[in-house]
Design an enzyme around this catalytic site. Structure first.
Site, PDB file in Angstrom:
ATOM      1  N   GLY A  11      -5.857  53.676  44.231  1.00 19.88           N
ATOM      2  CA  GLY A  11      -4.744  53.564  45.368  1.00 19.88           C
ATOM      3  C   GLY A  11      -5.361  52.666  46.335  1.00 19.88           C
ATOM      4  O   GLY A  11      -6.544  52.246  46.245  1.00 19.88           O
ATOM      5  N   ASP A  12      -4.687  52.483  47.511  1.00 20.80           N
ATOM      6  CA  ASP A  12      -4.964  51.631  48.736  1.00 20.80           C
ATOM      7  C   ASP A  12      -5.557  50.297  48.387  1.00 20.80           C
ATOM      8  O   ASP A  12      -6.163  49.692  48.999  1.00 20.80           O
ATOM      9  CB  ASP A  12      -6.352  52.381  49.341  1.00 20.80           C
ATOM     10  N   GLY A  14      -3.728  47.889  48.679  1.00 24.63           N
ATOM     11  CA  GLY A  14      -2.983  46.725  49.493  1.00 24.63           C
ATOM     12  C   GLY A  14      -1.575  46.345  49.092  1.00 24.63           C
ATOM     13  O   GLY A  14      -0.791  45.674  49.529  1.00 24.63           O
ATOM     14  N   LYS A  15      -0.867  47.607  48.308  1.00 13.82           N
ATOM     15  CA  LYS A  15       0.325  47.456  47.868  1.00 13.82           C
ATOM     16  C   LYS A  15       1.426  47.259  48.878  1.00 13.82           C
ATOM     17  O   LYS A  15       2.623  46.443  48.497  1.00 13.82           O
ATOM     18  CB  LYS A  15       0.768  48.777  47.263  1.00 13.82           C
ATOM     19  N   GLY A  39      -0.188  55.706  52.382  1.00 13.45           N
ATOM     20  CA  GLY A  39       0.189  55.129  53.634  1.00 13.45           C
ATOM     21  C   GLY A  39      -0.038  53.746  53.321  1.00 13.45           C
ATOM     22  O   GLY A  39      -0.790  53.134  52.767  1.00 13.45           O
ATOM     23  N   HIS A  40       1.301  52.958  53.553  1.00 13.06           N
ATOM     24  CA  HIS A  40       1.289  51.600  53.230  1.00 13.06           C
ATOM     25  C   HIS A  40       1.475  50.942  54.565  1.00 13.06           C
ATOM     26  O   HIS A  40       2.197  51.220  55.509  1.00 13.06           O
ATOM     27  CB  HIS A  40       2.526  51.607  52.585  1.00 13.06           C
ATOM     28  N   THR A 127      -5.677  65.275  50.266  1.00 11.28           N
ATOM     29  CA  THR A 127      -5.234  65.161  51.791  1.00 11.28           C
ATOM     30  C   THR A 127      -4.675  66.211  52.333  1.00 11.28           C
ATOM     31  O   THR A 127      -4.577  65.933  53.669  1.00 11.28           O
ATOM     32  CB  THR A 127      -4.124  63.748  51.671  1.00 11.28           C
ATOM     33  N   GLN A 222      -0.282  55.525  45.468  1.00 11.29           N
ATOM     34  CA  GLN A 222      -1.359  55.735  44.805  1.00 11.29           C
ATOM     35  C   GLN A 222      -1.822  54.680  43.846  1.00 11.29           C
ATOM     36  O   GLN A 222      -1.462  53.516  44.018  1.00 11.29           O
ATOM     37  CB  GLN A 222      -1.306  57.251  44.219  1.00 11.29           C
ATOM     38  N   THR A 237      -3.833  62.719  41.932  1.00 12.22           N
ATOM     39  CA  THR A 237      -2.901  63.284  42.509  1.00 12.22           C
ATOM     40  C   THR A 237      -1.940  63.842  41.712  1.00 12.22           C
ATOM     41  O   THR A 237      -2.312  64.020  40.468  1.00 12.22           O
ATOM     42  CB  THR A 237      -2.130  62.096  43.646  1.00 12.22           C
ATOM     43  N   ARG A 303     -13.523  54.957  52.808  1.00 15.80           N
ATOM     44  CA  ARG A 303     -13.418  54.827  51.292  1.00 15.80           C
ATOM     45  C   ARG A 303     -14.370  54.326  50.943  1.00 15.80           C
ATOM     46  O   ARG A 303     -15.534  53.931  51.496  1.00 15.80           O
ATOM     47  CB  ARG A 303     -12.378  53.828  51.193  1.00 15.80           C
TER      48      ARG A 303
HETATM   49  P1  IMP Z   1      -3.807  64.605  47.165  1.00 19.98           P
HETATM   50  O1  IMP Z   1      -2.586  63.805  46.234  1.00 19.98           O
HETATM   51  O2  IMP Z   1      -3.383  64.764  48.682  1.00 19.98           O
HETATM   52  O3  IMP Z   1      -3.560  66.165  46.353  1.00 19.98           O
HETATM   53  O4  IMP Z   1      -5.064  63.975  46.877  1.00 19.98           O
HETATM   54  C1  IMP Z   1      -5.521  63.908  45.577  1.00 19.98           C
HETATM   55  C2  IMP Z   1      -6.493  62.726  45.278  1.00 19.98           C
HETATM   56  O5  IMP Z   1      -5.886  61.631  45.489  1.00 19.98           O
HETATM   57  C3  IMP Z   1      -7.589  62.712  46.531  1.00 19.98           C
HETATM   58  O6  IMP Z   1      -8.698  62.195  45.820  1.00 19.98           O
HETATM   59  C4  IMP Z   1      -6.786  61.884  47.588  1.00 19.98           C
HETATM   60  O7  IMP Z   1      -7.789  61.025  48.218  1.00 19.98           O
HETATM   61  C5  IMP Z   1      -6.389  61.029  46.468  1.00 19.98           C
HETATM   62  N1  IMP Z   1      -5.030  60.081  47.099  1.00 19.98           N
HETATM   63  C6  IMP Z   1      -3.951  60.679  47.364  1.00 19.98           C
HETATM   64  N2  IMP Z   1      -3.039  59.911  47.761  1.00 19.98           N
HETATM   65  C7  IMP Z   1      -3.696  58.580  47.871  1.00 19.98           C
HETATM   66  C8  IMP Z   1      -3.448  57.339  48.468  1.00 19.98           C
HETATM   67  O8  IMP Z   1      -2.302  57.018  48.798  1.00 19.98           O
HETATM   68  N3  IMP Z   1      -4.487  56.538  48.287  1.00 19.98           N
HETATM   69  C9  IMP Z   1      -5.552  56.749  47.959  1.00 19.98           C
HETATM   70  N4  IMP Z   1      -6.110  57.940  47.549  1.00 19.98           N
HETATM   71  C10 IMP Z   1      -5.211  58.820  47.438  1.00 19.98           C
END
Ligand code: IMP
Length: 422
Positions: A11-12, A14-15, A39-40, A127, A222, A237, A303
């Site tokens: 994830g993250d 830069g999509k 979060g985009h 999160t 993600q 996730t 991060r």
């Molecule tokens: P959850 O999806 O909120 O339950 O998080 C589960 C895992 O996915 C955790 O390690 C979060 O930090 C990671 N995660 C969830 N959404 C994102 C995202 O958009 N970017 C990066 N990591 C994410």
């Protein structure tokens, strides 16, 4: 042309920026999984927008933006995002759609997410937005969908049934007082009224768009290694973040997908817990985090940072069917003496070239690096591949060779103009 865009790492990647660029050529932009754990970030001029649920394509006038059935929606967050759009004078009337079938995040999902995480010995680093519990209810067949909020009778029965079971669990397992039916019922019926004009059968809408030869961009949230099946389970996730999720999460058949574009950073980052073989040691990690401003768009969490991991990226190309690559944040590597790419792992004397599924192997894998010469800061604002420093070009060509897909975009800054198209 129907394009799926996926994150290739954790994830993250830069999509948001790539989606913004590709949105220009699309008629429809669709989110297919995840929720407001994503979060985009999109930078337009001197204004930065962060979207958690609404496709960032909404910034492009005339484009139709959908939240597909595979997404889980926190109505409070959606209400806030719509209000923000109005505040910024972004007209979305008639061009924002929500699937009838998208599941709704309820207050008890958010509490349960946080209470479970607090009790866990091995924390996931969630999160805490209720994503996992909402998807769990979907699979358990007790979830509440967007369409339910439009039918007070159906919603009442489902909510009552849920609270009967959940309040017992909250009280007995977590010592939590539980939830009042009336409060949630009223609040969520109000959300239903507020969203009713957007709610429709998005699968029918999108398939008609396919018939009309419209262009659809399916934006993944993600990344591949947070995918519920293929990620570093259980540190993942709860949705299908790989390209296959685009079909499940929208109702567009696989035969209608034309291309998959993979997005990855020129290095690697990860938020939350879980194995990360190429993670930097603390000092250099802090340096690179500040350099790349690697703090979560959703939670602000720092991060974890590391070198580019070609083992996971190659796996990602395979799992998603990626033929084109967007390499992001290349500028963050400027000014380093040396750069490294992980080409394989070593575990107990064994060289491993494929992504290992055994948790112990992955956790203890020692990266084997290919070291390459770095390049100075590129103050010339390169606008073409040719204008990049030769060492930067060599690095990109090496990535391309290792991953077996073509690099078509390189990002060297957050602004739309800081992009090199190849
Ligand atoms: P959850 O999806 O909120 O339950 O998080 C589960 C895992 O996915 C955790 O390690 C979060 O930090 C990671 N995660 C969830 N959404 C994102 C995202 O958009 N970017 C990066 N990591 C994410």
């Amino acid at each position: 042309m129907n394009i799926v865009l996926v994150g290739m790492q954790w994830g993250d990647e830069g999509k948001g920026k790539v989606i913004d660029i590709l949105s220009k050529r699309a008629d429809y932009i669709v989110r297919y999984q995840g929720g407001n754990n994503a979060g985009h970030t999109v930078v337009v001029g001197d204004k930065e927008y962060i979207f958690h649920l609404i496709p960032s394509g909404i910034l492009h006038p005339g484009k139709i933006c959908c939240i597909g059935n595979g997404v889980v929606i926190d109505p409070e967050v959606l209400k806030r995002e719509l209000a923000d759009l109005r505040k910024n004078n972004i007209d979305f009337s008639g061009r924002f759609k929500i699937s009838t079938l998208a599941h709704v995040i309820m207050p008890y999902h958010k509490n349960l997410d946080q209470l479970r995480e607090a009790k866990r010995k091995n924390k996931i680093g969630t999160t805490g937005r209720g994503i996992g519990p909402c998807y769990a209810d979907k699979i358990n067949r007790c979830g509440i969908r967007m369409i339910d909020l439009l039918n007070p009778g159906v919603f009442k029965d489902k909510l009552k049934d849920n609270l009967k079971e959940k309040n017992e669990i909250f009280k007995k397992v977590y010592g939590h007082p539980g939830f009042s039916f009336q409060k949630i019922y009223r609040q969520y019926l109000d959300y239903g009224k507020l969203f009713s004009k957007f709610v429709c059968d998005t699968a029918v809408l999108l398939n008609k768009a396919c018939d009309d030869k419209s262009d659809i961009l399916l934006e993944g949230a993600q990344g591949t290694f947070l995918d519920i099946d293929f990620g570093t389970y259980p540190f993942v996730t709860s949705s299908s973040a790989t390209s296959g999720g685009a079909c499940i999460g929208t109702g567009i058949s696989p035969v209608k997908i034309d291309k998959v574009v993979g997005v990855c950073k020129a290095y690697t980052t990860r938020v939350g817990e879980g194995p990360f073989p190429t993670e930097f040691a603390e000092g250099f990690g802090n340096f690179m985090r500040d350099r790349g401003n690697e703090f979560g768009a959703t939670t602000g969490r720092p991060r974890r940072c590391g070198w580019f991991d070609a083992v996971i990226a190659r796996q990602s190309v395979m799992l998603n069917g990626i033929t084109e690559l967007a390499i992001m944040k290349m500028d963050v590597l400027d000014g380093l003496d040396k750069v490294k790419i992980c080409i394989a792992y070593k575990y107990k004397g064994r060289v491993i070239k494929e992504f290992p599924h055994d948790f112990e192997v992955l956790s203890k894998a020692v990266p084997i690096y290919k070291e390459m010469a770095g390049w100075p800061n590129q103050d010339n604002n390169p606008s073409s591949f040719k204008q990049l420093h030769p060492n930067a070009r060599a690095y990109l060509l090496e990535l391309q060779k290792l991953l077996g897909a073509n690099i078509t975009m390189v990002s060297i800054g957050s602004a739309r103009k800081s992009t090199i198209f190849i």
